[in-house]
Design a protein around this motif. Structure first.
Motif, PDB file in Angstrom:
ATOM      1  N   VAL A 183      -2.918   4.199  -2.379  1.00 48.44           N
ATOM      2  CA  VAL A 183      -3.706   4.819  -1.309  1.00 48.44           C
ATOM      3  C   VAL A 183      -3.828   6.301  -1.638  1.00 48.44           C
ATOM      4  O   VAL A 183      -2.826   7.010  -1.745  1.00 48.44           O
TER       5      VAL A 183
ATOM      6  N   TYR B 263       0.873  -1.169   0.000  1.00 52.42           N
ATOM      7  CA  TYR B 263       0.000   0.000   0.000  1.00 52.42           C
ATOM      8  C   TYR B 263       0.915   1.225   0.000  1.00 52.42           C
ATOM      9  O   TYR B 263       1.738   1.385   0.896  1.00 52.42           O
TER      10      TYR B 263
ATOM     11  N   TYR C 173      -8.524   0.687   5.829  1.00 52.29           N
ATOM     12  CA  TYR C 173      -7.065   0.801   5.887  1.00 52.29           C
ATOM     13  C   TYR C 173      -6.569   0.759   7.336  1.00 52.29           C
ATOM     14  O   TYR C 173      -5.541   0.133   7.618  1.00 52.29           O
TER      15      TYR C 173
ATOM     16  N   GLN D 294      -6.209   6.744   3.705  1.00 53.31           N
ATOM     17  CA  GLN D 294      -5.411   6.110   4.745  1.00 53.31           C
ATOM     18  C   GLN D 294      -6.080   6.177   6.117  1.00 53.31           C
ATOM     19  O   GLN D 294      -5.650   5.500   7.052  1.00 53.31           O
TER      20      GLN D 294
END
Length: 209
Positions: A31, A5, A43, A38
């Motif tokens: 992201v 990510y 997440y 985030q």
């Protein structure tokens, strides 16, 4: 296969760079930090700090950029980016990795995000961060002058990739890291690697090329 990510140019950059250098299978999961992705519940279930990077390894989410660099370099020891336990340079390698995380990455974050301390004191926070960062560049440049060309002398390590990323972060500061001569030489060596060009193409980056 690893899943990373990431956000272009963020702390995930060094992890992405190492994955390319190591030539290991991986996938990228963008992201959108501008949209605060985030901070989404999905997440945060992976990384409760709500920042990038997060690396999925064998189904397990791992985070903290410096820790991920250490993890990958040890996991793929045959690439030679980390002195292994018992190696005379292991202690110095770990020292530099933690030194970079504590004395550079931490104040650099405050330079970019002074509101993390106090938005009303943003100028003072930035000034304090700048002085700490520049003092660290002084020490690092002196070390490279005496012991370079890399942090471990003639031996390239994962710490040099980390250092190059942090230098990139200072590109808009009053005195960026690459204005110190021996740091500049290290930056040029790192940016000359084919993996750096691939990294920039994948992340759509142009600054500090």
């Amino acid at each position: 296969m690893y899943s990373l990510y990431y956000s272009p140019g963020a702390a995930s950059l060094v992890v992405h760079w190492l994955l390319i250098e190591l030539g290991v299978p991986h996938e990228l999961r963008l992201v959108d930090t501008q949209a605060k992705q985030q901070k989404s519940a999905e997440y945060l279930a992976l990384n409760p700090n709500g920042v990038v990077p997060t690396l999925i390894d064998g189904g397990t989410p791992l985070y903290e950029a410096a820790a991920l660099v250490l993890h990958l370099a040890d996991r793929h020891a045959d690439a030679g980016f980390a002195p292994q336990p018992g190696d005379a340079q292991r202690g110095a390698y770990l020292q530099w990795m933690l030194n970079l995380a504590n004395t550079l990455q931490s104040p650099l974050r405050l330079w970019w995000y002074p509101q993390d301390i106090d938005e009303s004191l943003a100028d003072a926070v930035r000034d304090g961060a700048r002085r700490k960062i520049e003092a660290t560049w002084d020490r690092l440049d002196a070390h490279l002058a005496a012991n370079g060309p890399y942090l471990l002398g003639e031996r390239l390590s994962a710490a040099d990739f980390y250092l190059a990323m942090l230098m990139r972060w200072t590109r808009s500061m009053p005195r960026p890291g690459h204005e110190w001569p021996h740091l500049a030489a290290l930056a040029q060596r790192m940016k000359a690697r084919p993996s750096f060009r691939t990294l920039y193409e994948r992340e759509g980056l142009t600054e500090w090329a």
